[in-house]
Design a protein around this motif. Structure first.
Motif, PDB file in Angstrom:
ATOM      1  N   SER A  12       0.815  -1.217   0.000  1.00 43.50           N
ATOM      2  CA  SER A  12       0.000   0.000   0.000  1.00 43.50           C
ATOM      3  C   SER A  12       0.854   1.275   0.000  1.00 43.50           C
ATOM      4  N   VAL A  31      -5.822   8.515  -9.166  1.00 44.37           N
ATOM      5  CA  VAL A  31      -4.872   7.662  -8.454  1.00 44.37           C
ATOM      6  C   VAL A  31      -5.581   6.924  -7.314  1.00 44.37           C
ATOM      7  N   ASP A  32      -6.587   7.588  -6.760  1.00 45.51           N
ATOM      8  CA  ASP A  32      -7.308   6.959  -5.646  1.00 45.51           C
ATOM      9  C   ASP A  32      -8.062   5.709  -6.093  1.00 45.51           C
ATOM     10  N   ASP A  33      -8.342   5.603  -7.391  1.00 45.79           N
ATOM     11  CA  ASP A  33      -9.040   4.413  -7.888  1.00 45.79           C
ATOM     12  C   ASP A  33      -8.100   3.234  -8.089  1.00 45.79           C
ATOM     13  N   VAL A  34      -6.807   3.486  -8.038  1.00 49.44           N
ATOM     14  CA  VAL A  34      -5.852   2.394  -8.192  1.00 49.44           C
ATOM     15  C   VAL A  34      -5.853   1.581  -6.904  1.00 49.44           C
ATOM     16  N   GLU A  35      -5.916   0.250  -7.074  1.00 51.88           N
ATOM     17  CA  GLU A  35      -5.962  -0.605  -5.891  1.00 51.88           C
ATOM     18  C   GLU A  35      -4.665  -0.464  -5.085  1.00 51.88           C
ATOM     19  N   ASN A  36      -4.790  -0.430  -3.775  1.00 57.65           N
ATOM     20  CA  ASN A  36      -3.658  -0.309  -2.849  1.00 57.65           C
ATOM     21  C   ASN A  36      -2.985   1.058  -2.852  1.00 57.65           C
ATOM     22  N   ALA A  37      -3.573   2.008  -3.570  1.00 56.83           N
ATOM     23  CA  ALA A  37      -3.098   3.391  -3.463  1.00 56.83           C
ATOM     24  C   ALA A  37      -4.201   4.185  -2.786  1.00 56.83           C
ATOM     25  N   TYR A  38      -3.825   5.006  -1.850  1.00 63.55           N
ATOM     26  CA  TYR A  38      -4.817   5.785  -1.102  1.00 63.55           C
ATOM     27  C   TYR A  38      -4.425   7.256  -1.163  1.00 63.55           C
ATOM     28  N   LEU A  39      -5.284   8.037  -1.810  1.00 61.72           N
ATOM     29  CA  LEU A  39      -4.963   9.455  -2.017  1.00 61.72           C
ATOM     30  C   LEU A  39      -5.872  10.328  -1.168  1.00 61.72           C
ATOM     31  N   PHE A  40      -5.267  11.283  -0.496  1.00 59.02           N
ATOM     32  CA  PHE A  40      -6.052  12.215   0.317  1.00 59.02           C
ATOM     33  C   PHE A  40      -5.630  13.643   0.003  1.00 59.02           C
ATOM     34  N   ARG A  43     -11.184  -0.767   3.791  1.00 55.48           N
ATOM     35  CA  ARG A  43     -10.787  -0.229   2.504  1.00 55.48           C
ATOM     36  C   ARG A  43     -11.897   0.668   1.942  1.00 55.48           C
ATOM     37  N   LYS A  74     -11.525   4.528   0.866  1.00 50.73           N
ATOM     38  CA  LYS A  74     -11.722   4.994  -0.501  1.00 50.73           C
ATOM     39  C   LYS A  74     -12.855   6.014  -0.585  1.00 50.73           C
ATOM     40  N   LYS A  89     -13.582   7.980   1.819  1.00 56.97           N
ATOM     41  CA  LYS A  89     -13.205   9.046   2.764  1.00 56.97           C
ATOM     42  C   LYS A  89     -14.252   9.216   3.856  1.00 56.97           C
ATOM     43  N   GLU A 143      -2.615  -2.736   7.028  1.00 58.44           N
ATOM     44  CA  GLU A 143      -1.414  -3.564   6.965  1.00 58.44           C
ATOM     45  C   GLU A 143      -1.438  -4.664   8.031  1.00 58.44           C
TER      46      GLU A 143
END
Lengths: 433, 266
Positions: free
Chosen positions: A273, A289-298, B154, B158, B160, B173
Motif C-alpha cells: 500500500s 490515483v485513488d481508484d488504483v488498488e492499494n493506493a490511497y490518495l487524500f 478499505r 476509498k 473518505k 497492513e
C-alpha cells in the motif's frame, strides 16, 4: 480567605493587547514580589502565555483585591486602566476555582485539549514557588488543578484525536500502513505544511525521507535538515516505489503523478500500500490515483474534514470533563472553607472570654466582703457558663467544616460577634479528601 | 457432565459474542476486557466438555456432524484468542465469534445418537486427517473474518468516510499481515490433511483418490488457497483481491464441510 483570578485571554483580548500585558519569564521575580506586596493580597501566581495572562491570588477582601490586581496589571505594563479594563475578566471563590481547573485541563484553550497549557501553568507556578509568592492555599490549589487536569486527560478522550492537518495525516497513514517505523517518506516540492507533516511522520518513527524539488539545491538543503536523501526532480518517479508515504505540494500547473505511474510503481513494490497526500492547488496527483488498488490518495480537504470531526468529538468529551471539574471544585472548596473553622472558633472563644473577664473584674473590684474562695468560685461559675454557651456553636461549626457549608456559619459568626480572625499559615488543618 | 460444560460454553460464547458485537459500537476498555474474559471462560468450558466427551466415547469427537461442528467452533475460538493477544485486534472478535457461536448452536440442535465407531474410521490416518483439517479450517475462518474487515476498512478509506467503526478496525497492513499468517499456517495443514485423508482412503477403500464429492471439493478448496498463496508470494497479490479470494475460499470450504458427505462414511 478567598481565591481570586484576574486576567485576559484569547477569548477577551486580541493578540496586540495580550502581548502588551505579557510577563517575561526572565523578569518574573519583581512582578511576583510587587504582587504579594499589595495591600490585601496574601499569595500570588502569575501565568503568562501567548494566549493568556492571568493572576491567581488569595485575599480577604474580594472586591478590593480584584481592583488592586487590575491596577497592578495596568501600572506594571504602563497602560491606562481605562484601556485595559474592558479586556479583563475576574473571578472569585468557586468561580475562580472553576476557571483555573478549566484552564489547566485545557478546556479554555483555543484548541480544546491541547496539551501545552498545563506545562505552562506548572512553569508559572514553579516561579511563584521559587520566589515564595505562593503559600499554603495557592500551593494546594495549583497542585489540585494539576491533578484535575491529569484526571480529565485520563478519564476523557479530550486529547486523543488529531486536531491539526499534519497530525491527522499521520493518524490516517497509521490506519493504512500500521506501524510507521519501517516506512519511507517522499517529499515532492517544498511547502510549509509538507515539511510540518514530514516532521510529524519522522516523530512518529518513520525511517527515512526522500526530498525532491525542481531546484535541486533546495531539495538538498531540506534533505540535510531531515537527514534524508535528495532526489532530482526529473528522476523522482524512478525512486517513488521506495516511498510508502508521498507528500506533494509543488507549484506545477498540472498533475505530475497519474494513475498509470502509480500502477507501475505499485507493481514494482509488489502492491504494498501507498499513502498519498496532495497539498498542492492545482493538484499534483491525479484524483484517479485513488481508484488504483492499494493506493490511497487524500487531499487537504479530506484531512480538514477529519480535523473538524475530531474537534466536534473533543467538544463532546469536554462536557464529561466539565463534570469531573464540578466534582473536584466541591472537594477543594470544602478544604478551603475548613481552613476558616479553627481561627473562627478561637476568635469566638477569645471574644467571650474578653467579655467574661471584663465583667468579672468589674464585679470583683467593687465587692468588699468577698468570701476567701469567692473569686475562685466566680471564676469557675463564669467559665462554666461560657463553656456551656459555646459548646453547641463550636460543635456545629466543626461539623459544618466536614460538611462544606462552613462559609455561611463563619461569615455569620464574624458579623454577629464582630470577630477578627487572623489566618493560620500552617497546614495542620488540612482536611484530606 | 459433558452436557453441563457444553451448556456453559454455549452461554459464555453467547455473552462473549454479544460483548464483541457491542465493541463495534462502543469503545470501552472494560467491555473489551470482559468480552475477552467471557470468551476465554467459554473456551475453557469447551475444552473440558470436549475432553469429557472423548473420555466417554473413547475417541476424539470428530466422527459426526454434531461433534465436528463443536470442534470446528472450538478451534476458531482458540485461534482467535491467540491472535487477540498477539495483535490486539478486538474487532476481529466481532466478526469471528458469531461464526463460532452459530456453529455451536447448530451443533447443539443436532441429535446425537450414541453409536459405535464405524470400523472404517478406526485408522490413525483418519484422526490425523480430521485434526489437521480442523486446524486449517480455523485458520481459514480467521483469514476470512480478517478479509471482511479489510474490505470494510478499505471501503471507508476509498470513500473518505472516517466514522467510529473506521477508528476501531485495525490498520490495513495489520489485517493483511494476520491474513497472510493464517494462510501460511492453514495451507500446509490443509495439504497434509488431504494427503493423510487420501492415505486413509486407500486403507479404507483401496484407492487413494475416488473423486467422491468430498474429495473433489476439498481439492477445489486447496486449489483456491494455493492460487492465493502463490499469487501473493510471487506477484504480490494483496489487498482487495486477496481479501475477496480468501472469502471465496472460505465459502467453498463451508460447502465442502457442510454439503459434501463422504461416500464412504455417512
Amino acid at each position: 480567605m478567598n481565591i481570586i483570578v484576574v486576567g485576559l485571554s484569547h477569548k477577551t483580548a486580541t493578540v496586540e493587547i495580550r502581548e502588551k500585558v505579557a510577563f517575561s519569564p526572565n523578569l518574573i521575580e519583581k512582578p511576583l514580589r510587587d504582587l504579594v506586596a499589595l495591600n490585601d493580597i496574601v499569595e500570588g501566581v502569575i501565568v503568562s502565555t501567548c494566549n493568556r495572562v492571568e493572576i491567581y491570588a488569595t485575599t480577604r477582601d474580594i472586591a478590593g483585591g480584584i481592583a488592586r490586581i487590575k491596577r497592578f496589571l495596568a501600572d506594571h505594563h504602563r497602560i491606562s486602566l481605562e484601556t485595559l479594563e474592558p479586556y479583563l475578566y475576574s473571578y472569585h471563590s468557586e468561580a475562580a476555582i472553576r476557571h483555573v481547573f478549566r484552564v489547566a485541563s485545557s478546556l479554555d484553550s483555543m484548541v480544546v485539549g491541547e496539551p501545552q497549557i498545563l506545562g505552562q501553568i506548572k512553569t508559572s507556578y514553579g516561579y511563584a514557588a521559587e520566589y515564595k509568592s505562593s503559600g499554603i492555599i495557592l500551593n494546594r490549589f495549583l497542585h489540585k488543578a494539576f491533578s484535575v487536569a491529569k484526571r480529565v486527560r485520563t478519564e476523557t478522550k479530550i486529547a486523543s484525536s488529531a486536531v491539526s492537518v499534519a497530525f491527522a495525516a499521520v493518524e490516517l497513514a497509521k490506519k493504512i500502513l500500521g506501524d510507521l517505523s519501517e516506512k519511507t517518506i517522499m517529499l515532492i516540492g517544498a511547502g510549509e505544511m509538507c515539511e510540518l507533516a514530514a516532521k510529524h511522520f519522522l516523530n512518529s518513527g518513520a525511517k527515512g525521507v526522500m526530498v525532491t524539488n525542481r531546484t535541486f539545491e533546495r531539495a538538498e538543503r531540506l534533505a540535510d535538515e531531515f537527514k534524508g536523501e535528495a532526489v532530482r526532480f526529473e528522476e523522482f518517479l524512478q525512486h517513488l516505489h521506495r516511498a510508502d508515504i508521498v507528500l506533494s505540494s509543488t507549484g506545477a500547473p498540472h498533475c505530475i503523478i497519474g494513475p498509470r505511474d502509480v500502477q507501475e510503481i505499485l507493481k514494482r513494490r509488489k502492491f504494498k500500500s501507498m499513502f498519498f497526500i496532495d497539498i498542492a492547488v492545482p493538484r499534483d496527483i491525479d484524483p484517479l490515483v485513488d481508484d488504483v488498488e492499494n493506493a490511497y490518495l487524500f487531499t487537504v480537504d479530506n484531512l480538514q474534514e477529519i480535523v473538524q470531526a475530531n474537534l466536534a468529538q473533543r467538544n463532546l468529551e469536554a462536557e464529561k470533563a466539565e463534570e469531573i471539574i464540578e466534582q473536584e471544585i466541591g472537594q477543594f472548596y470544602k478544604w478551603l472553607s475548613s481552613l476558616e473553622v479553627t481561627p473562627t472558633i478561637v476568635a469566638l472563644r477569645n471574644r467571650f472570654d474578653e467579655i467574661r473577664r471584663a465583667e468579672l473584674d468589674k464585679t470583683l473590684s467593687g465587692w468588699k466582703d468577698l468570701p476567701p474562695d469567692g473569686e475562685k468560685r466566680l471564676e469557675a461559675l463564669t467559665m462554666a457558663i461560657m463553656n456551656k454557651l459555646l459548646h453547641t456553636p463550636t460543635t456545629a461549626l466543626k461539623q459544618a467544616g466536614q460538611g462544606g457549608r462552613v462559609d455561611l456559619y463563619v461569615d455569620a459568626l464574624r458579623q454577629l460577634f464582630d470577630l477578627q480572625t487572623c489566618h493560620q499559615d500552617d497546614g495542620e488543618l488540612e482536611l484530606e479528601e | 457432565m459433558t452436557h453441563l460444560f457444553f451448556s456453559l460454553t454455549l452461554g459464555l460464547y453467547g455473552c462473549a459474542t454479544a460483548a464483541y458485537l457491542l465493541c463495534l459500537f462502543r469503545s470501552s476498555a472494560l467491555l473489551t476486557t470482559w468480552a475477552s474474559r467471557l470468551l476465554l471462560g467459554g473456551c475453557i468450558a469447551h475444552v473440558l466438555s470436549t475432553v469429557h466427551l472423548s473420555n466417554q466415547i473413547k475417541h476424539l469427537p470428530l466422527t459426526n456432524m454434531q461433534e465436528s461442528l463443536s470442534f470446528f467452533s472450538l478451534m476458531i475460538v482458540a485461534a482467535f484468542l491467540f491472535l487477540e493477544r498477539r495483535y490486539k485486534v478486538t474487532t476481529l472478535g466481532s466478526f469471528v465469534t458469531p461464526v463460532a457461536l452459530m456453529m455451536l448452536i447448530a451443533s447443539s440442535a443436532l441429535h446425537a445418537e450414541l453409536r459405535h465407531l464405524p470400523p472404517i474410521l478406526q485408522s490413525n490416518w483418519f484422526w490425523i486427517h480430521a485434526l489437521l483439517a480442523f486446524f486449517s479450517y480455523a485458520a481459514f475462518t480467521i483469514a476470512a473474518g480478517v478479509a471482511v474487515m479489510y474490505l470494510i476498512q478499505r471501503h471507508f478509506l476509498k470513500t473518505k468516510h472516517f466514522g467510529a467503526l473506521f477508528q476501531r478496525i485495525p490498520p490495513l497492513e495489520t489485517l493483511d499481515e494476520i491474513s497472510y499468517r493464517c494462510l501460511a499456517v492453514g495451507f500446509p495443514l490443509l495439504t497434509v490433511a488431504i494427503i493423510s485423508g487420501s492415505i486413509w482412503s486407500e486403507q479404507a477403500m483401496g484407492s487413494y483418490w475416488v473423486w467422491d464429492p468430498k474429495q473433489t471439493w476439498s481439492l477445489i478448496t486447496w486449489l483456491i488457497y494455493a492460487a492465493l498463496l502463490h499469487g501473493r508470494l510471487t506477484i504480490g497479490w494483496r489487498g482487495k483481491r486477496a481479501a475477496i479470494m480468501s472469502i471465496i475460499g472460505f465459502v467453498v470450504l463451508l460447502i465442502t464441510f457442510f454439503g459434501m458427505k463422504h461416500s464412504i462414511t455417512w
